[in-house]
Design an enzyme around this catalytic site. Structure first.
Site, mmCIF file in Angstrom:
data_model
loop_
_atom_site.group_PDB
_atom_site.id
_atom_site.type_symbol
_atom_site.label_atom_id
_atom_site.label_comp_id
_atom_site.label_asym_id
_atom_site.label_seq_id
_atom_site.Cartn_x
_atom_site.Cartn_y
_atom_site.Cartn_z
ATOM 1 N N ASP A 72 0.846 -1.198 0.000
ATOM 2 C CA ASP A 72 0.000 0.000 0.000
ATOM 3 C C ASP A 72 0.883 1.250 0.000
ATOM 4 O OD1 ASP A 72 -2.188 1.656 0.104
ATOM 5 O OD2 ASP A 72 -2.754 1.169 2.154
ATOM 6 N N HIS A 111 -8.927 -1.140 -8.614
ATOM 7 C CA HIS A 111 -8.656 -0.112 -7.609
ATOM 8 C C HIS A 111 -7.686 0.953 -8.115
ATOM 9 C CE1 HIS A 111 -8.206 1.674 -3.668
ATOM 10 N NE2 HIS A 111 -6.919 1.382 -3.625
#
Length: 337
Positions: free
Chosen positions: A146, A219
């Site tokens: 991330d 995403h």
């Protein structure tokens, strides 16, 4: 003139504490007193273990700013815009102040958080408290790295720090926070290949799929903001968190930007879709539980707070939410990259 900024573009931490609080009625003066202590408290705790790189960022929401300060207002400061799409919702939740504490070890975050809350005393009510931790090699609890697309160096500073477009608040920033809970049972029932198509990256090595392979609702596709051929980035400092006994596992999203419209457009693309209905596939397993927007002032602002208003404004903001087209127009007209 040199402006001293709060530490936003710093290397990823191994521990974090996120506190969102509201100001209790009639306690504005006590909160201002607590804020005046922040720089000194931060220095005191950091000095005890300087090698563990404690940093502190404080943000002030639209409602908090109107209650605490007189004079000019930050150009883009407004309440978080709640979103309701065809399948998913992004709620707006209470919050006047944000404290984002980061360090190499949890003890420093705890110590500074405790001292901050003692300084504020009964003048605030805690709305969100999340203790984040590093998970292996910067991965979230879904197992993917991330934040690898964060801009760094001068491009990172240009993405998050206000410049000449709002000279009174130069060196400040904006931040949007959301607490997401993950449905790990559903996620873990998917194959790795299915998970990779949700994200748009290979899970093991974090390599992005070619554009020809990524689904339109992946995403990283939905979260890529390009306006008039210019890509606009934000700096994320998300952290995993968990309460194992409650079965709660999630990510605390925290996105810093020079112009919050970039992040707002990102969220509209995620929850409403462009076109409508093309929502972020990650929302099938991740549910937003909170939503707040804050102005992050410079350190100079904190060292010399603006005057208090004669009569704190406790009214609700009535500003209408911006559409996706309005956000794009505002980003395009801003003139910075």
């Amino acid at each position: 003139m040199v402006v001293y900024t709060q530490p936003i573009t710093v290397p990823p931490a191994e521990a974090a504490l996120f506190l969102v609080v509201t100001i209790n009625p009639g306690k504005e003066g006590a909160v201002r007193s607590g804020l005046e202590q922040l720089p000194g408290l931060t220095r005191s705790v950091r000095y005890r273990l300087p090698e563990n790189h404690l940093s502190r960022v404080v943000g002030i929401s639209d409602s908090g700013y109107r209650r605490l300060f007189d004079g000019p207002r930050p150009r883009y400061l407004r309440p978080f815009q709640a979103l309701e799409g065809p399948r998913h919702k992004a709620p707006a939740t209470p919050g006047d102040l944000l404290f984002h504490l980061r360090a190499k070890t949890t003890d420093l975050c705890f110590e500074l958080g405790k001292l901050v809350m003692e300084a504020l005393g009964d003048s605030v009510t805690t709305q969100v408290e999340v203790h984040g931790f590093r998970y292996f090699d910067e991965r979230d609890l879904l197992g993917f790295v991330d934040g690898s697309e964060n801009p760094t160096g001068p491009p990172g500073d240009a993405s998050v720090y206000i410049g000449d477009e709002d000279p009174h608040f130069r060196g400040g920033s904006y931040v949007i926070t959301q607490k997401y809970l993950h449905d790990l049972t559903t996620w873990q029932a998917m194959t790795v290949e299915q998970q990779e198509m949700v994200i748009g990256r290979h899970k093991q090595d974090d390599v992005e799929f070619p554009d020809s392979v990524k689904p339109a609702d992946a995403h990283i596709v939905v979260n890529t903001i390009t306006v008039d051929g210019v890509q606009h980035k934000i700096v994320r400092d998300n952290m995993p968190f968990a309460e194992i006994g409650k079965g709660e596992f999630g990510t605390f999203f925290i996105g810093y930007s020079r112009n919050p419209e970039v992040t707002e457009l990102m969220l509209q693309r995620m929850f409403i879709g462009e076109p409508v209905g093309n929502t972020d596939r990650i929302l099938e397993v991740s549910t937003a539980k909170t939503g707040t927007l804050f102005f992050v002032p410079s350190e100079d602002f904190l060292d010399n707070l603006p005057d208090a208003p004669a009569h704190p404004d406790t009214s609700e903001s009535t500003a209408p939410p911006l559409t996706m087209a309005q956000l794009k127009e505002g980003i395009a007209n801003e003139g910075f990259k």
